[in-house]
Design an enzyme around this catalytic site. Structure first.
Site, PDB file in Angstrom:
ATOM      1  N   ASP A 154      -2.352 -33.319  42.346  1.00  0.00           N
ATOM      2  CA  ASP A 154      -2.635 -32.077  41.696  1.00  0.00           C
ATOM      3  C   ASP A 154      -3.693 -31.345  42.532  1.00  0.00           C
ATOM      4  O   ASP A 154      -2.462 -30.661  43.699  1.00  0.00           O
ATOM      5  CB  ASP A 154      -4.000 -32.915  41.266  1.00  0.00           C
ATOM      6  CG  ASP A 154      -4.348 -31.765  39.560  1.00  0.00           C
ATOM      7  OD1 ASP A 154      -5.064 -30.634  39.782  1.00  0.00           O
ATOM      8  OD2 ASP A 154      -3.847 -32.332  39.304  1.00  0.00           O
ATOM      9  N   HIS A 201      -9.073 -28.608  38.592  1.00  0.00           N
ATOM     10  CA  HIS A 201      -8.433 -29.653  37.308  1.00  0.00           C
ATOM     11  C   HIS A 201      -8.640 -31.420  37.891  1.00  0.00           C
ATOM     12  O   HIS A 201      -8.580 -31.996  37.426  1.00  0.00           O
ATOM     13  CB  HIS A 201      -7.486 -28.722  37.416  1.00  0.00           C
ATOM     14  CG  HIS A 201      -6.647 -29.726  36.452  1.00  0.00           C
ATOM     15  ND1 HIS A 201      -5.203 -30.128  37.905  1.00  0.00           N
ATOM     16  CD2 HIS A 201      -6.102 -29.534  35.279  1.00  0.00           C
ATOM     17  CE1 HIS A 201      -4.545 -30.672  36.344  1.00  0.00           C
ATOM     18  NE2 HIS A 201      -4.952 -30.331  35.357  1.00  0.00           N
ATOM     19  N   SER A 370      -1.140 -31.604  30.793  1.00  0.00           N
ATOM     20  CA  SER A 370      -2.024 -32.357  31.792  1.00  0.00           C
ATOM     21  C   SER A 370      -3.370 -33.345  31.882  1.00  0.00           C
ATOM     22  O   SER A 370      -3.722 -34.067  32.656  1.00  0.00           O
ATOM     23  CB  SER A 370      -2.189 -31.298  33.317  1.00  0.00           C
ATOM     24  OG  SER A 370      -3.923 -30.766  32.443  1.00  0.00           O
TER      25      SER A 370
END
Length: 509
Positions: A154, A201, A370
């Site tokens: 990621d 994220h 995601s």
């Protein structure tokens, strides 16, 4: 030989029109010793359990003699190595690329055409998805991903160490290793305070795999006990092809240390800072991009299970389809539904040219695919906890068979939303029948009518298809006075009607 040289000269003439760029250089062979161990003991145990070859040619490092030859002739710096592809990336002038293509030991030189984007969102995801997949069944069965290694590829993981829902992960030392492939940083830097929203994220992904807030007794992920191996491959302020290199290196590293299950919410599409690096939708065929090739190697030869976000290009009329490596056949590609069971408008669809269904499954997210993928990763972690010998193919088949569109998958939602209750049944008996009751109806007219008791369903979701898999349109229909009426749209050949506990496949004649 003359034909080969002629081809190379024609190819060189073609690329001379371009400026300096980044290239993959693929080599012919490499030194391989059958008595040398190229992987860790845990990785070897994984392969033995899955009856895979422990010693594999692709694990051997790239031939350094060829690399030295390349560097000596061009002065080029190696950007990244891939032992699985037996290749390196480097920057070359057009003339250098031509020269390298003619070198001894070089199979081909491929100009990079790619871009990476996050299949992501900024807001916090809801826990609706856990209820949608009946994740409570996993908890009741005593499954939490204990003993399972999960790799996450990621962006950054800023603020993960102060998120209340991840405190147990840090307190119990569940993060085994972390590597930054994008910059030369220490592992601890991945968790430092927020610089921008994109760098949180990875933290949100961890939360949706293993999150549990003890103070609120609230569960955000299905697998709070997993061990993590973290990789950062995304640079938040740039969009360039090097991020794909980082991704490949991260995956190879995870395999080498014995990680089988990997979650990634990165997708490679178009829109790089350098437009010449962009992919095209036609290249989303499962093999065209190096990252998809590596994903196929991982699932086919290494016994890895990859859970990949489909991407958020559904409303982009210039793209729409899934991103690489979500197009790879062996990965578990995850799309997104809304609360009614329709595909979210922005969730990417499967290319019509594929011979297999993409995405494979879907689950709710308020903002991006995601945030759907880690929900599925949590289920898979529990599956591997219960049966570590499951192959990637078996994991994929069980997930699809447990989903609400089993038997009538499409390129909007794949086989639909998995049901953890059915997953548990299939883990105990792979031949069990768990799919919803389904039937096929041939309809001669343009209207299909059906009586549906209120006790069965108050509404229906319908996918109108041009063929068996490719959806042209979707709609939500209220059932009025126990009567359901479906009208055939123009050029539709099939329509899948999804009720609460059954599915009807209308074949329009």
């Amino acid at each position: 030989m003359k034909k080969a040289i002629l081809f190379l000269l024609v190819w060189c003439g073609a690329i001379l029109a371009f400026g300096q760029d980044k290239y993959w250089v693929f080599f012919k062979d490499k030194e391989f010793k059958a008595d040398v161990s190229y992987i860790s003991r845990e990785a070897a145990i994984n392969r033995q359990r899955l009856q895979l070859n422990v010693t594999q040619y692709s694990d051997a490092p790239v031939n350094e003699a060829y690399v030295r030859q390349l560097q000596s002739a061009t002065g080029a710096q190696i950007i990244n190595y891939s032992k699985w592809l037996n290749a390196v990336t480097t920057r070359l002038t057009d003339q250098q690329a031509c020269d390298v293509a003619l070198m001894h030991g070089v199979v081909s030189v491929r100009r990079v055409q790619n871009r990476v984007t996050l299949a992501a969102a900024k807001s916090s995801p809801e826990s609706f998805a856990l209820g949608q997949i009946n994740a409570w069944a996993l908890e009741e069965a005593g499954l939490s991903g204990r003993g399972v290694n999960v790799g996450v590829i990621d962006g950054n993981y800023y603020c993960a160490d102060i998120d209340p829902a991840l405190q147990h992960v840090f307190a119990n030392k569940q993060i085994v290793a972390a590597r930054d492939f994008a910059e030369s940083k220490s592992p601890g830097d991945l968790f430092k305070p927020l610089r921008n929203d994109n760098e949180m994220h990875g933290s949100a992904v961890l939360k949706l795999i293993a999150g549990y807030d003890k103070n609120k007794d609230e569960r955000f992920g299905a697998a709070p006990s997993v061990r993590f191996y973290l990789a950062r491959t995304e640079v938040s302020d740039k969009e360039f092809r090097g991020e794909e290199d980082y991704w490949i290196s991260a995956l190879e590293w995870m395999d080498s240390v014995g990680v089988r299950l990997v979650n990634s919410s990165l997708g490679y599409t178009s829109g790089f800072d350098n437009p010449e690096e962009n992919h095209t939708p036609e290249q989303m065929d499962g093999t065209a991009s190096p990252i998809s090739s590596v994903a196929n190697i991982a699932t086919r030869d290494k016994g890895m299970v990859l859970v990949i976000a489909a991407g958020n290009e559904g409303e982009n009329l210039d793209w729409q389809v899934v991103a690489a490596p979500a197009d790879a056949k062996g990965v578990i590609t995850v799309g997104t539904t809304d609360v009614f069971g329709l595909k979210k408008r922005w969730s990417s669809i499967g290319p019509s040219a594929l011979t297999y269904v993409k995405p494979n499954v879907s689950v709710y997210s308020s903002t991006g695919t995601s945030y759907s993928a880690p929900v599925i990763t949590g289920i898979v972690a529990c599956m591997l906890e219960k049966n570590p010998s499951l192959t990637s193919h078996q994991v994929l088949n069980i997930l699809q068979a447990s989903s609400h569109l089993a038997g009538y998958g499409n390129n909007y939602l794949g086989y639909g939303v998995p049901d953890a209750r059915k997953v548990l049944v299939l883990l105990s008996d792979s031949n069990a029948v768990v799919a919803p009751v389904s039937e096929e109806v041939k309809q001669a007219g343009n209207v299909f009518s059906l009586r549906v008791p209120e006790s069965e369903s108050l509404s229906a979701v319908v996918f109108h298809k041009g063929d068996q898999f490719f959806v042209r349109d979707q709609e939500y229909i209220d059932i009025i006075k126990e009567s359901l009426s479906v009208t055939k749209p123009y050029r539709a050949r099939r329509s899948t009607v999804v009720l609460k506990n059954r599915t009807i496949e209308i074949i329009w004649e």
